[in-house]
Write a protein that holds these residues in place. Structure first.
Motif, PDB file in Angstrom:
ATOM      1  N   PHE A  44     -16.086 -43.068 -19.151  1.00 57.23           N
ATOM      2  CA  PHE A  44     -14.907 -43.434 -19.935  1.00 57.23           C
ATOM      3  C   PHE A  44     -14.262 -42.185 -20.566  1.00 57.23           C
ATOM      4  O   PHE A  44     -13.050 -42.038 -20.581  1.00 57.23           O
ATOM      5  N   TYR A  45     -15.103 -41.279 -21.047  1.00 62.65           N
ATOM      6  CA  TYR A  45     -14.569 -40.080 -21.710  1.00 62.65           C
ATOM      7  C   TYR A  45     -13.998 -39.060 -20.720  1.00 62.65           C
ATOM      8  O   TYR A  45     -13.028 -38.388 -21.010  1.00 62.65           O
ATOM      9  N   THR A  46     -14.662 -38.925 -19.591  1.00 63.50           N
ATOM     10  CA  THR A  46     -14.354 -37.740 -18.781  1.00 63.50           C
ATOM     11  C   THR A  46     -13.794 -38.028 -17.391  1.00 63.50           C
ATOM     12  O   THR A  46     -13.136 -37.168 -16.817  1.00 63.50           O
ATOM     13  N   ASP A  48     -11.351 -39.687 -15.979  1.00 54.36           N
ATOM     14  CA  ASP A  48     -10.108 -40.413 -16.211  1.00 54.36           C
ATOM     15  C   ASP A  48      -8.993 -39.674 -15.504  1.00 54.36           C
ATOM     16  O   ASP A  48      -8.645 -38.564 -15.871  1.00 54.36           O
ATOM     17  N   GLN A  49      -8.436 -40.297 -14.471  1.00 49.88           N
ATOM     18  CA  GLN A  49      -7.431 -39.579 -13.701  1.00 49.88           C
ATOM     19  C   GLN A  49      -6.022 -39.814 -14.202  1.00 49.88           C
ATOM     20  O   GLN A  49      -5.089 -39.165 -13.764  1.00 49.88           O
ATOM     21  N   SER A  50      -5.849 -40.752 -15.154  1.00 51.08           N
ATOM     22  CA  SER A  50      -4.494 -40.978 -15.651  1.00 51.08           C
ATOM     23  C   SER A  50      -4.103 -39.819 -16.556  1.00 51.08           C
ATOM     24  O   SER A  50      -4.877 -39.393 -17.411  1.00 51.08           O
ATOM     25  N   GLY A  51      -2.907 -39.316 -16.344  1.00 51.76           N
ATOM     26  CA  GLY A  51      -2.410 -38.243 -17.182  1.00 51.76           C
ATOM     27  C   GLY A  51      -3.180 -36.952 -17.025  1.00 51.76           C
ATOM     28  O   GLY A  51      -3.194 -36.101 -17.900  1.00 51.76           O
ATOM     29  N   ARG A  52      -3.822 -36.830 -15.882  1.00 58.70           N
ATOM     30  CA  ARG A  52      -4.630 -35.633 -15.669  1.00 58.70           C
ATOM     31  C   ARG A  52      -3.760 -34.386 -15.664  1.00 58.70           C
ATOM     32  O   ARG A  52      -2.667 -34.356 -15.097  1.00 58.70           O
ATOM     33  N   ASP A  53      -4.242 -33.363 -16.356  1.00 53.89           N
ATOM     34  CA  ASP A  53      -3.549 -32.086 -16.348  1.00 53.89           C
ATOM     35  C   ASP A  53      -3.548 -31.565 -14.906  1.00 53.89           C
ATOM     36  O   ASP A  53      -4.602 -31.415 -14.298  1.00 53.89           O
ATOM     37  N   GLU A  76     -20.332 -35.895 -28.874  1.00 52.31           N
ATOM     38  CA  GLU A  76     -19.592 -37.141 -29.142  1.00 52.31           C
ATOM     39  C   GLU A  76     -20.392 -38.379 -28.748  1.00 52.31           C
ATOM     40  O   GLU A  76     -20.402 -39.368 -29.477  1.00 52.31           O
TER      41      GLU A  76
ATOM     42  N   LEU B  76      -1.430 -39.983 -20.951  1.00 50.08           N
ATOM     43  CA  LEU B  76      -2.322 -38.970 -21.523  1.00 50.08           C
ATOM     44  C   LEU B  76      -3.759 -39.395 -21.251  1.00 50.08           C
ATOM     45  O   LEU B  76      -4.135 -40.533 -21.520  1.00 50.08           O
ATOM     46  N   SER B  77      -4.544 -38.471 -20.723  1.00 47.24           N
ATOM     47  CA  SER B  77      -5.925 -38.820 -20.378  1.00 47.24           C
ATOM     48  C   SER B  77      -6.729 -39.038 -21.656  1.00 47.24           C
ATOM     49  O   SER B  77      -6.386 -38.545 -22.726  1.00 47.24           O
ATOM     50  N   LYS B  79      -9.477 -37.745 -22.258  1.00 47.15           N
ATOM     51  CA  LYS B  79      -9.986 -36.431 -22.660  1.00 47.15           C
ATOM     52  C   LYS B  79      -9.027 -35.791 -23.666  1.00 47.15           C
ATOM     53  O   LYS B  79      -9.439 -35.134 -24.624  1.00 47.15           O
ATOM     54  N   ARG B  82      -8.811 -38.009 -27.167  1.00 45.60           N
ATOM     55  CA  ARG B  82      -9.992 -37.982 -28.042  1.00 45.60           C
ATOM     56  C   ARG B  82      -9.896 -36.959 -29.155  1.00 45.60           C
ATOM     57  O   ARG B  82     -10.525 -37.123 -30.200  1.00 45.60           O
ATOM     58  N   TYR B 162      -3.406 -27.869 -24.292  1.00 42.76           N
ATOM     59  CA  TYR B 162      -2.808 -28.719 -23.257  1.00 42.76           C
ATOM     60  C   TYR B 162      -1.849 -27.922 -22.372  1.00 42.76           C
ATOM     61  O   TYR B 162      -1.890 -28.022 -21.146  1.00 42.76           O
ATOM     62  N   LYS B 164      -1.710 -24.698 -22.242  1.00 38.92           N
ATOM     63  CA  LYS B 164      -2.316 -23.400 -21.914  1.00 38.92           C
ATOM     64  C   LYS B 164      -1.415 -22.248 -22.369  1.00 38.92           C
ATOM     65  O   LYS B 164      -1.093 -21.321 -21.597  1.00 38.92           O
TER      66      LYS B 164
END
Lengths: 117, 423
Positions: A44-46, A48-53, A76, B76-77, B79, B82, B162, B164
């Motif tokens: 759930f934390y890591t 996650d492909q939505s909004g991926r940089d 966490e 927004l992910s 990650k 959080r 974000y 960079k």
């Protein structure tokens, strides 16, 4: 340990299998129930492909157990777990946790110290 | 160090009570449509505050980020979410719009010649939660991301990571003048050739922890929405709080022209000065603000008669609006100039440290679309403010130059001068 309602409140917004795993541990005190909890929270934390940089590498679709976990994420997950199942984990014990498998194994072993129902 | 021409504003992004994108904000300005709604900050709220400039489409009311909902156009992910406080989410969404409107990709800011200036008060809600846990467990436990999502540098930490950012990355703290300072010093970085572009972001949480403390100061309006915020009106009784974010991409003309960017406006000059008087209240005669305006005019090599519209700081407080009216009058009356003056806080509410960037961005939109906004809820002009030309409705005008004022606690004043920019 929290009541089932308190667990649901604290985990509001988390995937249902994560909530169920925590409730299962609360009911049975069976440490193996925390396997799904730890891996589910990590996903759930890591993962996650939505909004991926776009500059980041693509995360694996099903992360391998030996996939590394950064130290903040480890902290966490442990912070969340301490608040849910009433264990206290010393910082020294976290320093050598590097992978998903390290964290899963550590959490389930630590949970064995909680008396069974 | 040689100075280059005044920089251009090439990107704008908004998360505000009057809209969460440029088009909606502009439409609200055209319609003089208020974003202020009935609002109670607490369950069983016993305060006398009944209104806020609410942020629509977002629900960040629960401290647990996993429950937050954002408009679908932002992805927004988890990650990223959080480590953000609520205003960090607003800030990132506004920044993404600003970057997109400038014709850039998010990774287009990662360049040693591009910096980031931010302003916010931090998240008092998250500070409260974090410290509550610390006290309860006597220092045993705390959210591992508690520092990065609470303190006043949180926007710089999160947006810097974000996007960079490789250039300057710093925050500004001068209360309600903070984001004006952030924008002004961004222009200095460009004019002195230290940077080619900077993303300037102001943001604030919208919750009890950020805004209700101003009720203790008797600074918040007790009136009902939407008429609670009424700058320069005789019946005004305090400001209406709001939050959200505004992001502005400021860019050297040379860089913008080279990549074919379209400017919204130029930041022609700016000035600052302090009242040297009180902790909270502005100087009764607006002396610090008047000196800031004169300094801005000098910096821009302009005269009072060159200013076509003034976007006032006026928050709808008794003392503040009168002080600003006197300060403006003292600069413009001797020059025989009476430019229209309005405070868009009548429709937005007062966004604290974010207000300077918000109103500079509104001014840039007004220049781009040749629009003078009206004063909402100005039913009866306070005789103390009647020295100003205060339109009650917006109108089209041939606008070349706008002055935008900001004033903060401690008597910190900033005056920005924006002008029309032609590519």
């Amino acid at each position: 340990m929290l009541t089932p309602d308190q667990i649901r409140t604290k985990l509001k917004g988390y995937p249902e299998p994560v909530v169920e795993a925590c409730l299962e541990f609360e009911r049975t005190r069976d440490p193996s129930a925390l396997n799904d909890f730890v891996l589910g929270v990590l996903d759930f934390y890591t993962n996650d492909q939505s909004g991926r940089d776009p500059s980041e590498p693509l995360p694996s679709e099903s992360p391998a157990d030996n996939l590394e976990v950064d130290s903040v994420t480890v902290a966490e997950v442990v912070f969340l777990l301490e608040g849910l199942i009433g264990i206290e984990i010393d910082d020294e014990n976290l320093r050598n946790l590097r992978t998903r498998e390290d964290l899963r194994r550590f959490v389930t072993e630590t949970a064995r110290s909680i008396p069974a129902r | 160090m040689s100075r280059v021409p005044p920089p251009w504003i090439t990107g704008l992004g908004f998360v505000t009570s009057i809209g969460n994108d440029r088009e909606t904000v502009l439409h609200s300005l055209f319609m003089n449509r208020s974003g202020i709604e009935p609002h109670r900050f607490l369950e069983d709220d016993r305060s006398q505050v009944r209104a806020a400039g609410t942020i629509k489409e977002f629900d960040l009311s629960d401290p647990n980020w996993a429950t937050w909902t954002l408009p679908n156009r932002y992805t927004l992910s988890r990650k990223v979410l959080r480590s953000l406080p609520p205003h960090g989410v607003y800030a990132l969404c506004a920044a993404l719009e600003a970057v997109e409107s400038a014709g850039l990709k998010p990774d287009g800011l990662s360049d040693p010649r591009i910096g980031l200036h931010c302003a916010s008060a931090g998240s008092t809600l998250f500070v409260h939660r974090f410290l509550e846990e610390m006290y309860r467990t006597r220092g045993r436990r705390g959210d591992p991301l508690g520092v990065s999502k609470t303190i006043s540098g949180t926007l710089n930490f999160n947006l810097g990571a974000y996007f960079k950012i490789q250039g300057a990355n710093l925050g500004f703290s001068s209360a309600c003048a903070s984001s004006s300072h952030a924008l002004a010093y961004a222009s200095e970085e460009i004019r002195t050739g230290r940077q080619d572009a900077l993303l300037v972001v102001g943001a604030e949480d919208l919750n009890a922890e950020t805004l209700l403390p101003f009720a203790a100061l008797r600074a918040l309006s007790h009136r009902e929405a939407p008429g609670a915020s009424r700058p320069f009106d005789l019946q005004r009784d305090g400001f209406v709080g709001t939050g959200g974010a505004t992001a502005i991409l400021l860019e050297s003309r040379e860089r913008a022209r080279k990549r074919g960017a379209r400017p919204y406006a130029a930041l022609r000059g700016w000035g600052q000065a302090s009242d040297g008087s009180d902790v909270a209240a502005s100087h009764p005669e607006g002396r610090g603000l008047a000196r800031a305006i004169r300094n801005a005019l000098d910096d821009a090599a302009l005269r009072p008669g060159d200013i076509a519209y003034i976007n006032a700081h006026a928050t709808s407080t008794q003392v503040g609006d009168t002080s600003e009216a006197r300060g403006i009058h003292s600069v413009f009356e001797p020059a025989g100039s009476t430019p229209p003056v309005s405070s868009t806080k009548g429709i937005t509410g007062h966004a604290l440290s974010l207000s300077g960037a918000l109103e500079a961005a509104i001014s840039a939109l007004c220049l781009h679309h040749q629009w003078v906004p009206g004063n909402k809820n100005l039913d009866e002009i306070d005789p103390e403010c009647a020295c100003l030309n205060l339109p009650t409705s917006g109108y089209r005008a041939d606008l070349h130059t706008i002055l935008s004022n900001s004033s903060g606690f401690g008597g910190s004043n900033v005056a920005l001068i924006l002008e029309r920019a032609d590519p």
